[in-house]
Design a protein around this motif. Structure first.
Motif, mmCIF file in Angstrom:
data_model
loop_
_atom_site.group_PDB
_atom_site.id
_atom_site.type_symbol
_atom_site.label_atom_id
_atom_site.label_comp_id
_atom_site.label_asym_id
_atom_site.label_seq_id
_atom_site.Cartn_x
_atom_site.Cartn_y
_atom_site.Cartn_z
ATOM 1 N N LEU A 1 0.804 -1.300 0.099
ATOM 2 C CA LEU A 1 0.004 0.279 0.054
ATOM 3 C C LEU A 1 0.927 1.389 0.163
ATOM 4 O O LEU A 1 1.558 1.942 0.917
ATOM 5 C CB LEU A 1 -0.600 -0.056 1.186
ATOM 6 C CG LEU A 1 -1.843 1.131 1.627
ATOM 7 C CD1 LEU A 1 -2.573 1.200 0.416
ATOM 8 C CD2 LEU A 1 -2.959 1.019 3.069
ATOM 9 N N TYR B 1 2.100 -5.496 3.819
ATOM 10 C CA TYR B 1 1.136 -6.941 4.429
ATOM 11 C C TYR B 1 2.213 -8.168 4.063
ATOM 12 O O TYR B 1 2.312 -8.454 3.016
ATOM 13 C CB TYR B 1 0.136 -6.624 3.942
ATOM 14 C CG TYR B 1 -0.434 -8.047 4.497
ATOM 15 C CD1 TYR B 1 -0.572 -8.218 6.294
ATOM 16 C CD2 TYR B 1 -1.995 -8.604 3.903
ATOM 17 C CE1 TYR B 1 -1.667 -9.598 6.628
ATOM 18 C CE2 TYR B 1 -2.243 -9.699 4.657
ATOM 19 C CZ TYR B 1 -1.966 -10.362 6.403
ATOM 20 O OH TYR B 1 -3.037 -10.894 6.610
ATOM 21 N N SER C 1 -11.712 4.339 0.716
ATOM 22 C CA SER C 1 -11.740 3.539 2.562
ATOM 23 C C SER C 1 -11.056 2.575 1.483
ATOM 24 O O SER C 1 -11.091 0.797 2.163
ATOM 25 C CB SER C 1 -13.378 2.945 2.774
ATOM 26 O OG SER C 1 -13.775 3.169 1.616
ATOM 27 N N ASP C 2 -10.972 1.826 0.509
ATOM 28 C CA ASP C 2 -10.469 0.950 -0.105
ATOM 29 C C ASP C 2 -8.923 0.591 -0.021
ATOM 30 O O ASP C 2 -7.841 -0.192 -0.252
ATOM 31 C CB ASP C 2 -10.851 0.973 -1.741
ATOM 32 C CG ASP C 2 -12.102 0.528 -2.168
ATOM 33 O OD1 ASP C 2 -12.421 0.090 -1.380
ATOM 34 O OD2 ASP C 2 -12.541 1.116 -2.735
ATOM 35 N N THR D 1 -6.830 1.461 2.937
ATOM 36 C CA THR D 1 -6.373 1.417 4.478
ATOM 37 C C THR D 1 -5.919 0.695 4.737
ATOM 38 O O THR D 1 -5.344 -0.368 3.931
ATOM 39 C CB THR D 1 -7.433 2.082 4.870
ATOM 40 O OG1 THR D 1 -7.935 0.508 5.104
ATOM 41 C CG2 THR D 1 -8.527 2.473 4.931
ATOM 42 N N ARG D 2 -4.838 0.654 5.774
ATOM 43 C CA ARG D 2 -4.015 -0.331 6.896
ATOM 44 C C ARG D 2 -5.231 -1.713 6.974
ATOM 45 O O ARG D 2 -4.325 -2.823 7.074
ATOM 46 C CB ARG D 2 -2.964 0.507 7.404
ATOM 47 C CG ARG D 2 -1.705 0.510 7.661
ATOM 48 C CD ARG D 2 -0.858 1.754 8.690
ATOM 49 N NE ARG D 2 -1.689 2.965 8.889
ATOM 50 C CZ ARG D 2 -1.798 3.562 9.672
ATOM 51 N NH1 ARG D 2 -0.421 3.552 10.086
ATOM 52 N NH2 ARG D 2 -2.534 4.853 9.860
ATOM 53 N N ASN D 3 -5.945 -1.228 7.406
ATOM 54 C CA ASN D 3 -6.530 -2.446 7.928
ATOM 55 C C ASN D 3 -7.289 -3.126 6.957
ATOM 56 O O ASN D 3 -7.084 -4.134 6.453
ATOM 57 C CB ASN D 3 -7.664 -1.625 8.983
ATOM 58 C CG ASN D 3 -7.298 -1.326 10.020
ATOM 59 O OD1 ASN D 3 -6.318 -1.632 10.641
ATOM 60 N ND2 ASN D 3 -8.186 -0.521 10.604
ATOM 61 N N SER D 4 -6.726 -2.463 5.770
ATOM 62 C CA SER D 4 -7.824 -2.862 4.482
ATOM 63 C C SER D 4 -6.793 -3.951 3.761
ATOM 64 O O SER D 4 -7.357 -4.903 3.305
ATOM 65 C CB SER D 4 -8.390 -2.518 3.637
ATOM 66 O OG SER D 4 -7.156 -1.804 2.467
ATOM 67 N N LEU D 5 -5.368 -3.772 4.062
ATOM 68 C CA LEU D 5 -4.275 -4.894 3.769
ATOM 69 C C LEU D 5 -4.805 -6.632 4.100
ATOM 70 O O LEU D 5 -4.446 -7.846 3.794
ATOM 71 C CB LEU D 5 -3.047 -4.310 4.459
ATOM 72 C CG LEU D 5 -2.189 -3.136 3.153
ATOM 73 C CD1 LEU D 5 -1.590 -2.894 4.397
ATOM 74 C CD2 LEU D 5 -2.843 -4.240 2.041
ATOM 75 N N LYS D 6 -5.216 -6.407 5.524
ATOM 76 C CA LYS D 6 -5.074 -7.696 5.952
ATOM 77 C C LYS D 6 -6.669 -8.903 5.604
ATOM 78 O O LYS D 6 -6.764 -9.762 5.515
ATOM 79 C CB LYS D 6 -5.219 -7.487 7.446
ATOM 80 C CG LYS D 6 -4.100 -7.050 8.077
ATOM 81 C CD LYS D 6 -4.007 -6.846 9.749
ATOM 82 C CE LYS D 6 -3.098 -6.346 10.112
ATOM 83 N NZ LYS D 6 -2.964 -6.695 12.056
ATOM 84 N N ARG D 7 -7.579 -7.676 5.138
ATOM 85 C CA ARG D 7 -9.101 -8.667 4.560
ATOM 86 C C ARG D 7 -8.517 -8.718 3.030
ATOM 87 O O ARG D 7 -9.653 -9.173 2.556
ATOM 88 C CB ARG D 7 -9.853 -7.678 4.745
ATOM 89 C CG ARG D 7 -10.160 -6.770 6.296
ATOM 90 C CD ARG D 7 -11.729 -6.028 6.193
ATOM 91 N NE ARG D 7 -11.689 -5.157 5.968
ATOM 92 C CZ ARG D 7 -11.069 -3.676 6.454
ATOM 93 N NH1 ARG D 7 -10.661 -4.179 7.366
ATOM 94 N NH2 ARG D 7 -11.851 -3.197 5.653
ATOM 95 N N ILE D 8 -7.769 -8.558 2.617
ATOM 96 C CA ILE D 8 -7.673 -8.558 0.741
ATOM 97 C C ILE D 8 -7.365 -10.172 0.673
ATOM 98 O O ILE D 8 -6.653 -10.603 1.807
ATOM 99 C CB ILE D 8 -6.430 -7.745 0.305
ATOM 100 C CG1 ILE D 8 -6.190 -6.531 0.060
ATOM 101 C CG2 ILE D 8 -6.020 -8.710 -1.423
ATOM 102 C CD1 ILE D 8 -5.107 -5.438 0.339
#
Length: 259
Positions: free
Chosen positions: A93, A107, A248-249, A251-258
């Motif tokens: 990211l 990530y 919102s696409d 974000t650091r938190n979104s990395l873990k949900r990819i």
């Protein structure tokens, strides 16, 4: 009288052209290139990465790329590895910035950990490729100072040769030479010089295609390292613009949900 006025206008135009310094012309070229590539909004694409070592051995990786244009700052981008299995889910990211160092996070799914890439490490190789982390951030005008070198011809196309110097003290380069297509203001070739001012790498762009009747994107980006004999070929396809991506696409938190 009309002829006199025309002669004066021609003389003034010629004087202004002569008065423009190489630094001013270099900056003007970079600004025009940036102006022509503003307003695309967002895009998604597929990308393959072919790594080749000095012995000719190859390895191939498949990725997805998303990018979001940010008004008043650098772009946001996300690169996600899909193949092979040992790198699947790895994601980079990047928040590019105009006047400060970029923010980048990697990530690593095996560790289930998001690692921040320190600014001083931006010159390091990305996932074993010949592209450095700093090469993958958007190339904002403000990241460099400039100097026009000369006009030239590359592969039959008239070009400007523009030299640019990174502002960041953490850059791995002292300078870069950029061959800019005169008609479309797109880069055709970039030479990268290391901290000892020796030629390190050359990046060439091939297969440009126009999207949305304005924005040019290369189908191939080939980076050759002259000091190691290694190379990396990025091949792009399936570009889709203005797909509705949001902050919102990215974000650091979104990395873990990819997935």
């Amino acid at each position: 009288m009309k002829k006199i006025l025309i002669a004066l206008m021609v003389a003034l135009t010629s004087f202004n052209a002569l008065a423009e310094t190489p630094e001013e012309k270099g900056l003007a070229i970079a600004q025009e290139a940036d102006r022509r590539d503003t307003g695309w909004g967002d895009f998604q694409a597929q990308m393959s990465m072919l790594l080749k070592n000095r012995h000719g051995e190859e390895s191939l990786r498949q990725m997805r790329v998303r990018s979001l244009e940010v008004e008043g700052d650098g772009d946001k981008s996300l690169i996600v590895f899909d193949e092979p299995r040992d790198v699947k889910g790895t994601a980079l990211l990047t928040f590019s910035h105009k006047v400060k160092d970029d923010d980048q996070w990697l990530y690593l799914p095996a560790l289930k950990r998001v690692k921040r890439i320190a600014s001083r490490n931006k010159s390091g190789p990305f996932m074993g490729s010949e592209f450095a982390f700093e090469d993958l951030a958007s190339q904002e005008v403000e990241k460099y100072t400039y100097k026009y070198i000369r006009d030239d011809v590359l592969d039959g196309k008239p070009v400007f040769i523009n030299e640019r110097y990174p502002v960041s003290k953490y850059s791995g380069y002292t300078r870069q030479l950029v061959w800019v297509d005169k008609a479309e203001y797109i880069p055709l070739k970039v030479e990268f010089y290391d901290r000892k001012n020796a030629l390190l790498k050359t990046l060439t762009f091939k297969g440009y295609k126009q999207y949305l009747e304005q924005y040019w994107r290369a189908a191939e980006m080939f980076m050759e390292n002259h000091q190691t004999g290694k190379s990396t070929l990025l091949t792009w396809k399936d570009y889709k613009f203005r797909t509705g991506l949001k902050d919102s696409d990215f974000t650091r938190n979104s990395l873990k949900r990819i997935r």
